[in-house]
Design a protein around this motif. Structure first.
Motif, PDB file in Angstrom:
ATOM      1  N   ALA A 204       0.843  -1.201   0.000  1.00  0.00           N
ATOM      2  CA  ALA A 204       0.000   0.000   0.000  1.00  0.00           C
ATOM      3  C   ALA A 204       0.875   1.246   0.000  1.00  0.00           C
ATOM      4  O   ALA A 204       1.927   1.290   0.649  1.00  0.00           O
ATOM      5  N   THR A 205       0.437   2.256  -0.741  1.00  0.00           N
ATOM      6  CA  THR A 205       1.101   3.558  -0.756  1.00  0.00           C
ATOM      7  C   THR A 205       0.176   4.585  -0.125  1.00  0.00           C
ATOM      8  O   THR A 205      -0.961   4.766  -0.584  1.00  0.00           O
ATOM      9  N   MET A 206       0.638   5.236   0.932  1.00  0.00           N
ATOM     10  CA  MET A 206      -0.154   6.259   1.628  1.00  0.00           C
ATOM     11  C   MET A 206       0.126   7.604   0.957  1.00  0.00           C
ATOM     12  O   MET A 206       1.266   8.074   0.916  1.00  0.00           O
ATOM     13  N   ASN A 207      -0.923   8.209   0.404  1.00  0.00           N
ATOM     14  CA  ASN A 207      -0.781   9.471  -0.316  1.00  0.00           C
ATOM     15  C   ASN A 207      -1.017  10.652   0.617  1.00  0.00           C
ATOM     16  O   ASN A 207      -2.135  10.866   1.102  1.00  0.00           O
ATOM     17  N   HIS A 208       0.049  11.398   0.862  1.00  0.00           N
ATOM     18  CA  HIS A 208      -0.021  12.560   1.756  1.00  0.00           C
ATOM     19  C   HIS A 208      -0.333  13.826   0.966  1.00  0.00           C
ATOM     20  O   HIS A 208       0.071  13.971  -0.190  1.00  0.00           O
ATOM     21  N   ARG A 209      -1.028  14.740   1.609  1.00  0.00           N
ATOM     22  CA  ARG A 209      -1.242  16.085   1.081  1.00  0.00           C
ATOM     23  C   ARG A 209      -0.478  17.027   2.001  1.00  0.00           C
ATOM     24  O   ARG A 209      -0.982  17.464   3.046  1.00  0.00           O
ATOM     25  N   ALA A 210       0.781  17.295   1.633  1.00  0.00           N
ATOM     26  CA  ALA A 210       1.683  18.044   2.508  1.00  0.00           C
ATOM     27  C   ALA A 210       2.808  18.637   1.682  1.00  0.00           C
ATOM     28  O   ALA A 210       2.960  18.350   0.490  1.00  0.00           O
ATOM     29  N   ALA A 211       3.619  19.476   2.338  1.00  0.00           N
ATOM     30  CA  ALA A 211       4.804  20.061   1.709  1.00  0.00           C
ATOM     31  C   ALA A 211       5.795  20.425   2.803  1.00  0.00           C
ATOM     32  O   ALA A 211       5.436  20.560   3.979  1.00  0.00           O
TER      33      ALA A 211
END
Length: 289
Positions: A204-211
């Protein structure tokens, strides 16, 4: 004549004895032979995934305990990390236990004579986790994962493993798990429920919304950063997300709006800023005269 013959016989015997004394010693029949263990029984062990009978070829830890049949703590008598070990045991009662990460199986056995073959089935699989932001892989050293077993009345669940690294093989009993992925060391966190099936690796790949933003206190836009500045990153509601000291510390933040406070030589400066997913940049606070 009799005396001459007797004397000749003595001389011949002496010569033969001298020849034997000079020749190499004849090895003992028992020399270099392995010790013989009387009454020992060989136990051959193996493990499979439950439901498929597929052999497990790595990640196993075996332990053999003496089964005394009472409430006392079992005594370990043998262990192995081989996928298919052989144990030499004295006749008696034992508990054979095999662990596959956080999953395991055990069985009581009676050892009497000859060879014994035991195959244990483990109801387990594995998780292998990664992370990404805006379609780009996140470096493994920037990620950690925590795995929980869901529980009623508990939004997170019971912690099974903390601070697992990206690409680790996390071996678990079959079931559904709550996974928390942390990118950096602030508030860039993602959650997901993942299912582990026996004999399979769930990737599984956890998709982050960050920078990642770099904080600076400068005299003018693009100028040199002041060393020894104390920074605080807050939510618009005033909750502290991250604090750091330095000329240009970096922090990874979840997408959203923030307030930055910079303290330097007794003066305080503030700025509001916005984090957009995948957009790494500098956040400058300009000193006002």
């Amino acid at each position: 004549m009799k005396q001459t013959f007797f004397l000749f016989g003595i001389l011949a015997f002496a010569a033969t004895s001298a020849a034997w004394a000079q020749s190499p010693a004849v090895p003992s029949m028992s020399q270099n032979l392995p010790p013989i263990s009387l009454g020992q029984v060989t136990l051959n062990a193996a493990a499979t995934f439950a439901g498929s009978n597929e052999p497990i070829r790595s990640g196993l830890v075996w332990r053999i305990y003496e089964d005394r049949g009472d409430a006392s703590q079992p005594t370990i008598v043998a262990r192995s990390a081989s996928p298919s070990p052989s144990f030499s045991l004295s006749p008696g009662n034992y508990i054979i236990h095999v662990a596959y990460g956080f999953a395991s199986a055990s069985k009581r056995i009676s050892v009497q004579r000859g060879n014994l073959n035991e195959r244990l089935a483990i109801n387990a699989g594995a998780l292998q986790l990664k992370g990404a932001v805006s379609g780009s892989p996140i470096p493994a050293n920037r990620l950690t994962f925590s795995v929980y077993v869901p529980e009623p009345q508990n939004s997170e669940g019971r912690l099974v493993i903390a601070d697992a690294k990206a690409n680790d093989m996390i071996r678990l009993p079959e079931g559904t798990y709550h996974v928390v992925s942390t990118y950096g060391d602030a508030n860039a966190i993602m959650r997901s429920d993942l299912k582990v099936e026996s004999g399979r690796v769930t990737e599984a790949t956890m998709n982050h919304r960050a920078a990642t933003v770099t904080l600076k206190l400068v005299a003018s836009a693009g100028g040199e950063a002041f060393a020894g500045t104390a920074f605080s990153v807050l939510t618009p509601g005033g909750d502290v997300i991250r604090e750091a000291i330095g000329a240009f510390p970096s922090v990874t933040l979840a997408e959203g709006e923030y307030v930055l406070i910079a303290r330097h030589e007794g003066k305080v400066y503030t700025r509001e800023f916005k984090v957009e997913s995948g957009l790494d940049r500098d956040i400058e606070v300009i000193v006002t005269r």
